[in-house]
Design a protein around this motif. Structure first.
Motif, short mmCIF file in Angstrom:
data_model
loop_
_atom_site.label_atom_id
_atom_site.label_comp_id
_atom_site.label_asym_id
_atom_site.label_seq_id
_atom_site.Cartn_x
_atom_site.Cartn_y
_atom_site.Cartn_z
N SER A 1 39.49 34.81 39.43
CA SER A 1 39.36 33.41 39.99
C SER A 1 37.90 33.62 40.60
CB SER A 1 39.90 33.10 40.51
OG SER A 1 41.19 32.64 40.24
N SER A 2 36.82 34.66 40.03
CA SER A 2 35.65 34.94 40.49
C SER A 2 34.70 35.12 39.93
CB SER A 2 35.91 36.20 41.79
OG SER A 2 36.55 37.28 41.41
N LEU A 3 34.78 35.94 39.26
CA LEU A 3 33.28 36.60 38.62
C LEU A 3 33.06 35.52 37.54
CD1 LEU A 3 30.90 38.53 39.32
CD2 LEU A 3 32.26 39.82 37.61
N VAL A 4 33.55 35.03 36.90
CA VAL A 4 34.55 34.40 35.79
C VAL A 4 33.58 32.89 36.20
CG1 VAL A 4 36.52 33.50 35.94
CG2 VAL A 4 35.77 33.53 34.13
N ILE A 5 33.15 32.87 37.23
CA ILE A 5 32.30 31.26 37.97
C ILE A 5 31.06 31.43 37.02
CG2 ILE A 5 30.89 30.74 40.14
CD1 ILE A 5 33.05 31.30 41.21
N ALA A 6 30.32 33.02 37.03
CA ALA A 6 28.96 33.29 36.61
C ALA A 6 29.26 33.75 34.79
CB ALA A 6 28.10 33.66 37.24
N GLY B 1 17.91 26.16 31.20
CA GLY B 1 18.44 26.63 29.96
C GLY B 1 19.93 27.70 30.51
N ILE B 2 20.56 28.76 29.74
CA ILE B 2 21.86 29.07 30.16
C ILE B 2 20.91 29.98 30.87
CG2 ILE B 2 22.95 30.96 29.70
CD1 ILE B 2 23.77 29.85 26.54
N GLY B 3 19.99 30.94 31.13
CA GLY B 3 19.46 31.81 32.31
C GLY B 3 19.50 31.42 32.95
N GLY B 4 19.13 29.74 33.27
CA GLY B 4 19.02 28.60 35.10
C GLY B 4 19.80 28.57 35.79
N LEU B 5 20.79 28.29 34.60
CA LEU B 5 22.22 28.33 35.31
C LEU B 5 22.94 29.16 35.54
CD1 LEU B 5 24.86 25.57 35.84
CD2 LEU B 5 25.32 26.35 33.17
N LEU B 6 23.10 30.23 34.97
CA LEU B 6 23.58 31.64 35.55
C LEU B 6 22.76 31.61 36.90
CD1 LEU B 6 23.53 33.35 32.47
CD2 LEU B 6 25.45 32.76 33.79
N ALA B 7 21.40 32.21 36.71
CA ALA B 7 20.79 32.11 38.19
C ALA B 7 21.39 31.14 39.11
CB ALA B 7 19.30 31.72 38.37
N VAL B 8 21.44 30.25 38.61
CA VAL B 8 22.00 29.36 40.04
C VAL B 8 23.60 29.57 40.56
CG1 VAL B 8 22.88 27.05 40.53
CG2 VAL B 8 21.14 26.90 39.89
N LEU B 9 24.54 30.07 39.48
CA LEU B 9 25.68 30.19 39.29
C LEU B 9 26.09 32.07 39.95
CD1 LEU B 9 27.46 28.60 36.70
CD2 LEU B 9 27.41 27.86 38.65
N LEU B 10 25.37 32.84 39.39
CA LEU B 10 25.31 34.37 39.54
C LEU B 10 25.44 34.41 41.23
CD1 LEU B 10 25.83 36.67 38.44
CD2 LEU B 10 23.20 37.10 38.21
N ALA C 1 31.07 22.90 43.22
CA ALA C 1 32.09 22.44 42.56
C ALA C 1 33.06 22.85 41.76
CB ALA C 1 32.00 20.66 42.48
N TYR C 2 31.97 23.53 40.86
CA TYR C 2 32.45 24.56 39.46
C TYR C 2 33.26 25.67 39.74
CZ TYR C 2 32.19 27.29 35.16
OH TYR C 2 32.71 28.13 34.10
N ALA C 3 32.60 26.57 40.78
CA ALA C 3 32.93 27.87 41.30
C ALA C 3 34.15 27.37 41.90
CB ALA C 3 31.89 28.32 42.61
N ALA C 4 34.60 26.12 42.77
CA ALA C 4 35.52 25.94 43.51
C ALA C 4 37.05 25.50 42.81
CB ALA C 4 35.18 24.59 44.28
N SER C 5 36.30 24.73 41.56
CA SER C 5 37.16 24.74 40.35
C SER C 5 37.97 25.52 40.07
CB SER C 5 37.06 23.34 39.41
OG SER C 5 36.50 22.29 40.16
N ILE C 6 36.56 26.75 39.62
CA ILE C 6 37.15 27.91 38.91
C ILE C 6 38.31 29.27 40.02
CG2 ILE C 6 36.89 30.48 37.82
CD1 ILE C 6 35.99 28.17 36.13
N ALA C 7 38.00 28.77 41.33
CA ALA C 7 38.51 29.57 41.67
C ALA C 7 39.75 29.28 42.70
CB ALA C 7 37.64 29.83 43.81
N SER C 8 39.80 28.38 41.71
CA SER C 8 41.24 27.60 42.76
C SER C 8 42.47 27.85 42.22
CB SER C 8 41.28 26.25 42.42
OG SER C 8 41.13 26.01 41.13
#
Length: 514
Positions: A439-444, A466-475, A167-174
């Motif tokens: 609207s793409s790489l900024v997701i991560a 943590g930040i690293g855990g979330l980055l691993a999901v968003l990257l 959802a976050y990735a799509a909202s940014i890519a919108s």
């Protein structure tokens, strides 16, 4: 290997965070740019730097911004420079309507209804599509949709953080993958207009100028995000064995009173039918019968900014009346005033950006840089697809340091847009390439203004993340969206497709002067 890569990755992220934290506010970035521009104008004027504008056939000579004429312009035309800034009026007009719709809860309610009505098998693509549509709710889509998607995923027995991430990735890519033009199109193409006018004073922005491109981006991001979420992100997170919902105090807000969304939909339909009549009936004012071909529809596309203003306003008022948030006429005025008050940071940014662009124009350095840069690119023999992909990469890199899309485009546009116009690329296509990078790489990116907010949402489901855990999901999502953005920009340029109605890929240089 993972033990070594983890600290290395964290050090890189720490470095990026430190550098980003030291950057000033975008308003002061523009003030520093104005200072650099003043110095550059003095040096270039002393060296006699010049170029011939192939559109107006005028010889442009660099002018010092400290010469009496330019100082006089700055001091006597300051109010006109500010209020005449094209994006300012466009954005404020749309926000008068969209702000009412947002503040009565219409946009949030529509997003919740669409998400909760999604079939479980199609949950991921539905969340992605709604996220890509959330651009019309401005930044509220980024705030509302991710935690709601997490709850819906958990209720379906799927990992909530996977729902949060897609959802976050799509909202940014919108901002680059929206199926329908909206307020962001008005904002970003509004910045394109003064940039293009550095070379061609007759060029005007078309709100639907990126429509075909962003609609294709919506399809691209939906398919890519669906595959990455279901095949990479969620399997890595593992099966969800936690609660199907959070505590009662964390549930989504109560549904809107029955019929409120229907009232809003009927009001929006009324505006659509009105615009259809104003465009399609014999002698309709929004169709130019004297023009030929697609040019007949120019008044219609120019009127879309007004159409969106009225559509949001009518739907918001209908919803507010039904939910009893609007009881008298002064309530509408209050809601509209609140929405404009929320735009105060943008208005301050517009003041600085408008003077930067105007002074670029007065010094002639923007047009001269574009002309000479276009000549250098032409001599390099680099194919247009690679040049446009370079714009996408540049936007993505700058996103690590400047989160404001309008601030970056206001600084880049005056050079990139006219430069590519001289290579035969339309301002709309250049804008589309920029939007893809923004609207793409900024997701991560941990530098995103919303990264910490998303981290907080994720920690409600997985304490200690943590930040690293979330980055691993968003990257995976950020990299996949960036790769698909590059491919799409390159293919669009390769096949020289129109980016929207009356918005061809090519810009044809027509001399307006002798």
């Amino acid at each position: 290997m993972s033990d070594e890569t983890g600290p290395r990755r964290r050090s890189l992220l720490d470095l990026v965070e430190r550098v980003g934290d030291r950057l000033p506010d975008p308003v002061f970035i523009f003030l520093w740019l104005i200072g650099v521009l003043v110095v550059a104008s003095i040096v270039c004027a002393a060296l006699g730097v010049s170029a011939v504008n192939p559109i107006t056939q005028e010889t442009l000579v660099a002018k010092s911004l400290l010469e009496p004429g330019n100082v006089r312009l700055l001091l006597t035309e300051m109010a006109k420079t500010f209020t005449g800034f094209a994006p300012l009026g466009l954005v404020l007009l749309v926000m008068l309507g969209a702000g009412v719709a947002e503040r009565v809860g219409l946009l949030d309610s529509a997003i919740r209804t669409l998400v909760t009505a999604s079939p479980r098998r199609l949950l991921t693509p539905m969340v992605l599509v709604i996220g890509l549509l959330s651009n019309h709710a401005a930044d509220s889509g980024i705030v509302v949709l991710p935690p709601l998607a997490a709850m819906v995923f958990a209720a379906a027995g799927r990992h909530p953080i996977a729902g949060l991430a897609c959802a976050y990735a799509a909202s940014i890519a919108s901002f680059a993958g929206n199926p329908l033009p909206g307020q962001f199109d008005a904002l970003i193409l509004g910045f394109t207009e003064p940039a293009a006018r550095l070379l061609d004073p007759h060029w005007t922005a078309n709100l639907a100028g990126n429509w075909f491109f962003t609609a294709a981006g919506c399809l691209t991001f939906t398919l890519v995000g669906w595959w990455v979420t279901d095949r990479i992100v969620e399997p890595r997170l593992g099966p969800w064995e936690g609660p199907r919902s959070l505590g009662d105090d964390d549930q989504a807000p109560d549904a809107a009173p029955r019929g409120a969304l229907l009232w809003a939909g009927l009001a929006a339909l009324g505006v659509v039918l009105l615009w259809a009549a104003l465009t399609l009936l014999p002698g309709a004012p929004l169709r130019d019968a004297t023009a030929q071909g697609p040019a007949q529809w120019t008044p219609f596309f120019r009127s879309l900014i007004t159409a969106f203003f009225l559509l949001f306003l009518a739907a918001g008022c209908a919803y507010g009346i039904r939910t009893r948030q609007i009881r008298k006429d002064s309530d509408v005025v209050r809601l509209a005033a609140d929405s404009i008050a929320a735009m105060a940071p943008y208005i301050v940014l517009a003041f600085a950006a408008s003077h930067f662009i105007a002074m670029f124009n007065w010094s002639n350095l923007g047009a001269i840089t574009a002309i000479k840069g276009a000549a250098a690119l032409r001599e390099s023999g680099l194919p247009l697809p690679f040049i446009l992909m370079g714009v996408t990469v540049l936007a993505a890199v700058l996103d690590m340091f400047i989160s404001s899309a309008s601030a970056k485009w206001a600084a880049l546009g005056p050079v990139v847009v006219p430069m590519l116009m001289l290579l035969g690329v339309s301002p709309e296509m250049t804008t589309a390439a920029y939007r893809m990078g923004d609207s793409s790489l900024v997701i991560a990116s941990p530098m995103s203004a919303y990264f910490i907010l998303i981290l907080g949402f994720a920690q409600r489901w997985k304490p200690g993340l943590g930040i690293g855990g979330l980055l691993a999901v968003l990257l995976p999502l950020g990299v996949a969206f960036f790769a698909s953005a590059l491919v799409m920009t390159g293919l669009w340029a390769l096949f020289e497709l129109a980016t929207g109605p009356v918005a061809p890929f090519h810009y044809v240089i027509v001399a307006h002067g002798g």
